[in-house]
Design a protein around this motif. Structure first.
Motif: not given
Ligand SMILES: Nc1nc2c(c(=O)[nH]1)N[C@H]1C(S)=C(S)[C@@H](COP(=O)(O)O)O[C@H]1N2
Ligand SMILES: [Mo]
Length: 312
Positions: A73-74, A76, A136, A140, A142, A214-215, A228-229, A231-232
């Protein structure tokens, strides 16, 4: 001089992370979970089942497993390594009731509980192709509902041209917010027509169950034709604005992260090529990336007349 371009170094780092991921997957499959691995990358525990209907907007591609989706996951706020959210996010306790503050150019301002947001909604199983700017990708399943439904409840004014999404800021519960990798809280944004598009969803679940922390529990955004980023996760505020909002990633590195962030194999990120992608759990970037992540038919009309090299 034999300098290693930073792009290759990054690829190596990404590769090493993927190798850890694969090792963990293999260990899980073989039932030989060394304690160290369990601590590092334990998948989310299964949560509550949600009542859902299958969405016609789903892709027919085979989804990644629950283990993939909850251990790579991302997020941060819980650390920058792919396995940090799986390790650190399970301790997160979303406040009850979860409320979202509705602000800006709309008639119905104020706090709305997640329960009220979900009142009258049909939750859909939506299997989406997802692609990270790092290269990558995953498929998914959802569980969510159109963001447009919530937007209509808020009654935006004619001045509402953009929508801004803000993640929870809670340093006590989100240890990653002690670091300055990004400006906190995490902010994302969409143009109003993108926000109203039927493919854009607010997500509350995964694989027919309540969304793991984590999602992005309990509520996150998914825009499948963008990186992906966009998607807050763990959204606490939605604000309707007249001007294009700034986002955490734009503030972090403006030349790399434009506002639109549409998946586009022809526009390279300064560090990562976008021409191909590694469909996890594969290590190799052998899958060709396609325009708008495969959703061009549905969304390209949103950008007619725009130069997508400039508005990346
Ligand atoms: N609040 C928040 N949302 C975030 C992120 C984050 O770091 N913080 N990372 C983004 C990034 S870079 C990606 S690729 C996706 C990853 O979603 P997943 O881990 O559910 O696949 O979340 C996005 N939403
Ligand atoms: Mo990402």
């Amino acid at each position: 001089m034999n300098r290693i371009p930073s792009s290759e170094m990054t690829d190596k780092k990404t590769y090493l992370r993927r190798r850890e991921f694969i090792t963990a997957m293999a260990a899980a499959a073989g039932g030989v979970l060394a304690q160290r691995r369990v601590d590092a990358q334990q998948p989310a525990v299964h949560g509550r089942k949600l009542a859902t209907v299958r969405s016609p907007l789903s892709t027919t591609e085979t989804p990644n497993t629950w283990e993939h989706v909850t251990t790579y996951n991302n997020f941060y706020e819980f650390g920058t390594d792919k396995d940090d959210p799986a390790r650190n996010a399970p301790r997160f306790r979303p406040r009850q009731p979860w409320t979202v503050s509705i602000q800006g150019e709309c008639a119905k301002k104020g706090d709305i509980t997640l329960e009220d947001i979900l009142k009258g909604e049909t939750l859909e199983d939506r299997v989406y192709r997802m692609r990270c700017v790092e290269g990558w990708s995953m498929v998914i399943p959802w569980v969510g509902f159109p963001l447009a439904n919530l937007i209509k409840k808020c009654e935006p004014t004619s001045k509402a041209q953009f929508v801004e999404f803000t993640t929870l800021h809670d340093v006590g519960q989100m240890p990653g917010q002690r670091s300055d990798v990004l400006e906190w809280p995490y902010v994302e944004g969409l143009r109003m027509d993108e926000a109203l598009h039927p493919l854009t969803i607010l997500v509350v679940g995964l694989y027919g169950e309540v969304l793991p922390n984590q999602n992005g529990a309990p509520l996150r955004l998914i825009v499948p034709w963008k990186y992906g980023f966009k998607g807050a996760k763990s959204i606490v505020k939605i604000r309707f604005v007249e001007k294009q909002p700034s986002t955490s990633w734009m503030l972090n590195w403006p030349e790399a992260y434009g506002f639109y962030s549409n998946v586009n194999p022809a526009v390279a990120h300064p560090r990562y090529s976008q021409a191909t992608e590694a469909r996890l759990p594969s290590l190799f970037k052998t899958t060709k990336t396609v325009m708008f992540n495969g959703y061009a038919e549905q969304v390209q009309s949103l950008y007619s007349g725009m130069d997508l090299r400039k508005s990346y």
